[in-house]
Design an enzyme around this catalytic site. Sequence first.
Site, PDB file in Angstrom:
ATOM      1  N   ARG A  73      -6.900   2.752   2.400  1.00  0.00           N
ATOM      2  CA  ARG A  73      -7.350   1.211   2.593  1.00  0.00           C
ATOM      3  C   ARG A  73      -7.035   0.759   4.164  1.00  0.00           C
ATOM      4  O   ARG A  73      -7.023  -0.099   4.518  1.00  0.00           O
ATOM      5  CB  ARG A  73      -6.315   0.460   1.653  1.00  0.00           C
ATOM      6  N   HIS A 127       0.651  -1.194  -0.103  1.00  0.00           N
ATOM      7  CA  HIS A 127       0.016   0.009  -0.139  1.00  0.00           C
ATOM      8  C   HIS A 127       0.820   1.135   0.175  1.00  0.00           C
ATOM      9  O   HIS A 127       0.403   2.555  -0.297  1.00  0.00           O
ATOM     10  CB  HIS A 127      -0.850  -0.071   1.226  1.00  0.00           C
TER      11      HIS A 127
END
Length: 781
Positions: A401, A251
Amino acid sequence: MLTVKVHSRSRVPGPPRAFPNQPRAGAPPQSKLDTYPRSLLIKSENDKRVTSIVQELFNSSHQENLQMVDNAMLHTKRSKTSSLMAIFSFLRQVEPGALVISQAAEVFEKNLQTLKDNAKWRHKRDLAGLELLPLEDVELMADLSGCPPPTHPAICLQQSPLDNYRSISGLCNNRHNPTWGAANTALVRWLPAQYEDGEKQPKGWNLGRLHNGFPLPLVEAVSKKIIKSSLKWKEDVYSQLMIEWGQFIDHDITFTPQSTRDAADLGIDCLNTCQNVHPCFPIQSHDLQSAAKSCMPFFRSSPACIGNFGLAKKHVFQRQQLNIITSFIDASVVYGHTPELQSLLRNFSSLSGRLAINNSFKDGEDRSYLPSVDATPSACFQDPRAPQGERVECFAAGDNRVNEGLSLIVLHTLWLREHNRVAGALKVLNSHWSKETVYQETRKIIGALHQIITMRDYIPKIIGQDSFDRYIGPYIGYDPTVNPSASNVFATAAFRFGHATISTVVRRLNESFQTHEHLPPLRLHHTFFSPWRIVKEGGIEPVLRGLMGTAATSVSTDKLMSEEVTEKLAVLNTPWKLDLAALNLQRGRDHALAGYNDWREFCGLKRLKAKEDFQDVVKDKIIVNKILKMYKHPDNIDVWLGGLVEDLLKDSRNGPLFSCLIAKQMKLLRDGDRFWWEAQGTFTKHQITELSKSSLSRIICDNSEVTEVPLDAFKYGKYPDDLLPCSLIPNISLEAWREKKNTGKLVAHYICYHGFRLKGTEKLECNENRWSDPPPECIGR
């Protein structure tokens, strides 16, 4: 050649300025539209004459196409309020700048398609993009569609703060190629895309289309027959924390949003159609018992604006996908990737450059939690036992996220606390520093810690030391000729190997690393989008101990992925059962990744032509037979599946292909990063020595109530024999960052170009008209 930067120590560097790398919103000026068709040359095969009909069509259709995409985006935004859209919208929310770029790319594609449709009518055949537009007109058409103009390298020479700190967007990391590794740029292609129409139609788009003489199998069928497993084995070498770090650092490197256009202009809802109509690419399924066909919704990835005109001519018009975050390992997962997001995450009222914290909740020891998102009520689940009106909103972080699972929330929380801990300490050491300097120096340290933990402690474990030595090797300095941008195959296939190691259960352990008396284990699908479990169920410590005190899940060809992620993935009150394996396979086809065999050849590995070849790399004969029975031809095998089933290399968690692809990407991320922690001039030798003492175990000790940890947090150990008290875990001394107050002295920093090393001191001070040391030399390595 020697580069010398001389500056006064009395000048405290300020923050990097925001760069004008965001495209303008709205329609382009009418004057440009009026002049553009004179440059738009549609040439026939015979006389090369300008086709004025198509010119007029472009002029009249551009505004229509722009409005069509605008309306579709508005429709999508309005649809996000419904529960049926929650999972899709929340998983892939992006900031406005990325939406504008994605919109512009959609407009460019629609304009090109309009020209193709008209040309087909006129010439009675399909024409490729290059037959419609000469290359000199492509850039102008992209500009008219709203794509951002190329970033001139001169902008990088005007920004003096870039000598000290990386920009938040990654722009100008490479001064000569400003967008390399920057946010909102295309994932790079190491091999050309393999679209069915050569430009944008994914593999499997045209039903009945043959590949090497055979149709591709449905990804849902591949998932059920080859990948799905009801059981995962455990191993006793590494901890579950290593698995979670892989997702966390992924990420930090890649984020590909889904298409902004909802096909509303075509009267089609991607959530309720089984047709392949852009951007809908539904995952087809077939119920063998009822013989009923159905599908799972799937949105194509957002296209990227055409920006690399150095591509081979035949690939210029191929659809590319967007990476909206920086490719660098730079802790963007903590700080964000745009000036706007960075500002939202900062505490500007703090004099010590701290990050914002949650104003509503703290843990029992008064430690901070992540701040809540601004938009409330948020989409996250709530405690069903909580009094009416009492909510724990979704957390905000550098990557949105963060709320996908408890483990991600825990890691994000650790780094928020570590930033604020380091920032407070640096302010004490250097009270003369401004809050901006404290923030930037802390961000620089946190980025370095991400790099160290990833490259030193994580990567060798997942690819094996042999692959590390072969493909990555020792660091020899920053190389400005290396493009560090994330590759499509890395983001879409290779680094998704970790999906096969996801544990089905999240364990929460007490101080003795036993199952917590009041917090039983949770099935994975009960942890999605549930930050309330952290706030209301003991803080981050029970989950942290569970991650360290649980053996990692092993990879086995006959037990690839758990039902928890092939049937119960991230369900937010939707009628669909999402299948992570099918989503990964479909995403690879959406991105038109080359096949498994092509990537093996790319890595210098043998192409597989017969069953015997396959069994040389996959010893499980049953799996080999299943794959060949479904795919019919070795060249048709999806790269994610092929890399996943290969036998693991020694001391690795990957086979030869994924070890190669991951290693190649990591070497580019390291060598092409001007601010890599070991790069000359990034830190002093004293600071590098201190940073080398860092570890994830120390981060845990300093920012939680966990008091016993393994020396290496990624290695699984049993309590109490394999754990150490935090007092025995090496610590960084921030004294290396103590700076004398303003003395007005001149300081000269010396840096050598790539391929040379510095002999002598890297910093000279001028004292009483004399330099403190003789000047250094640059010598060959």
